[in-house]
Design an enzyme around this catalytic site. Structure first.
Site, PDB file in Angstrom:
ATOM      1  N   HIS A   1       0.854  -1.194   0.000  1.00  0.00           N
ATOM      2  CA  HIS A   1       0.000   0.000   0.000  1.00  0.00           C
ATOM      3  C   HIS A   1       0.887   1.240   0.000  1.00  0.00           C
ATOM      4  CE1 HIS A   1      -2.900   3.002   1.131  1.00  0.00           C
ATOM      5  NE2 HIS A   1      -2.335   3.206   2.303  1.00  0.00           N
TER       6      HIS A   1
ATOM      7  N   GLU B   1       1.641  -0.249 -22.606  1.00  0.00           N
ATOM      8  CA  GLU B   1       1.919  -1.424 -21.766  1.00  0.00           C
ATOM      9  C   GLU B   1       0.799  -1.770 -20.774  1.00  0.00           C
ATOM     10  OE1 GLU B   1       5.380  -3.155 -21.172  1.00  0.00           O
ATOM     11  OE2 GLU B   1       5.017  -2.750 -23.287  1.00  0.00           O
TER      12      GLU B   1
ATOM     13  N   HIS C   1       0.969   5.835  -1.370  1.00  0.00           N
ATOM     14  CA  HIS C   1       0.208   7.049  -1.683  1.00  0.00           C
ATOM     15  C   HIS C   1       0.812   7.768  -2.896  1.00  0.00           C
ATOM     16  CE1 HIS C   1      -0.600   7.290   3.005  1.00  0.00           C
ATOM     17  NE2 HIS C   1      -1.250   6.287   2.439  1.00  0.00           N
TER      18      HIS C   1
HETATM   19  P1  13P Z   1       0.564   2.897   9.192  1.00  0.00           P
HETATM   20  O1  13P Z   1       1.606   3.872   9.647  1.00  0.00           O
HETATM   21  O2  13P Z   1      -0.306   2.403  10.333  1.00  0.00           O
HETATM   22  O3  13P Z   1       1.151   1.770   8.376  1.00  0.00           O
HETATM   23  O4  13P Z   1      -0.452   3.689   8.260  1.00  0.00           O
HETATM   24  C1  13P Z   1      -0.009   4.364   7.134  1.00  0.00           C
HETATM   25  C2  13P Z   1      -1.055   4.455   6.074  1.00  0.00           C
HETATM   26  O5  13P Z   1      -0.714   4.608   4.921  1.00  0.00           O
HETATM   27  C3  13P Z   1      -2.476   4.331   6.461  1.00  0.00           C
HETATM   28  O6  13P Z   1      -3.277   4.086   5.345  1.00  0.00           O
HETATM   29 ZN    ZN Z   2      -2.392   4.902   3.510  1.00  0.00          ZN
END
Ligand code: 13P
Ligand code: ZN
Length: 271
Positions: free
Chosen positions: A139, A169, A141
């Site tokens: 995950h 691609e 951002h």
């Molecule tokens: P954490 O620091 O708990 O991993 O959270 C970061 C985050 O991206 C929450 O979505």
């Molecule tokens: Zn996050």
């Protein structure tokens, strides 16, 4: 017993979190990774009978009972993991009842796994049912994917088709498309359930105004998947609002898919 700081999975986590930080995808404590390890890999480096702490899970994870994961810590900065892996991440094992997990290594200064652990574990469960080889949930951002969720329709098909049109691609890398969730509160089982529901069909789920979840069989594949989605989103952000002179047509996408032996998500291309 070998030195855990030299374990390939610890090195890989250090390298990838540093890379992701340098990509600009993980400001402050943004982002988290969980990587499912084989028991024999862990046993070469750790006494797995030595449990440091046991913590509860508020959902049923019995499908992955006994499974080992190396996972980043909550509140920890990706930029610091390489310097001090033992404080900023740890190795956990899901309990036999599926309602708790043991910490076997790491989180040495009292930390604990990411607040997104429910979503990570639910995504592992959902993907393992489709592909038993799936090992990684990532995950982060990335700015352009986030930006796109402010200005683009959040419908799965519409979002996917725009991404496919941005780089040749894309349809080859994610022929099943991507899924999108509307804005939700993060860090709980509710968003975990909603994400896992979608990740069955697509290895990428975008969280509107928050970030992206990617899954895959190894770190490189998962990173590459997110990188490709983010590159497509970047092109979209650069060209949006400018009248297009040409694009990649559905007919061209269909030829591309055929040429590279991938099956685009059914119903997404117009004949
Ligand atoms: P954490 O620091 O708990 O991993 O959270 C970061 C985050 O991206 C929450 O979505
Ligand atoms: Zn996050």
């Amino acid at each position: 017993m070998y030195n855990i700081f030299e374990a390939p999975f610890v090195r890989e986590m250090c390298d990838i979190t540093s890379n992701m930080y340098r990509m600009g995808w993980d400001e402050r404590n943004g982002g988290n990774i969980s990587y499912r390890l084989k028991a024999e890999e862990v046993e070469a480096y750790l006494d797995t009978k030595r449990v440091l702490r046991t913590l509860p899970l508020d959902f049923d994870a019995s499908f992955i009972r006994g499974e080992y994961f190396i996972v980043t810590g909550t509140g920890r900065y990706f930029k610091n993991i390489e310097k001090c892996p033992q404080n900023n991440m740890g190795i956990i094992r899901i309990g036999e009842n599926g309602r708790s997990y043991d910490i076997l290594w790491g989180f040495e200064d009292g930390g604990r796994p990411t607040s997104e652990l429910p979503t990570h574990l639910m995504n592992h469960i959902a993907r393992m049912k489709v592909d038993p080889e799936n090992r990684v949930v990532m995950h982060c951002h990335p700015a352009n994917v986030l930006a796109m969720t402010f200005v683009h329709d959040l419908d799965d098909k519409a979002f996917t088709k725009t991404l496919w049109q941005m780089c040749t691609e894309c349809i080859i890398v994610f022929p099943e498309g991507v899924s999108v969730l509307p804005w939700m509160v993060c860090g709980n089982t509710e968003i975990g359930v909603a994400t896992a529901e979608k990740i069955r069909d697509t290895r990428v789920v975008v969280w509107a105004q928050h970030g992206i979840f990617g899954t895959g069989k190894d770190i490189d594949e998962t990173f590459g998947l997110i990188e490709t989605v983010e590159k497509a989103a970047e092109i979209y952000i650069k060209i949006m609002g400018v009248p297009l002179k040409q694009t990649i047509t559905d007919a061209q996408l269909a030829v591309l898919a055929k040429e590279f032996g991938v099956t685009p998500r059914e119903g997404y291309l117009e004949n």
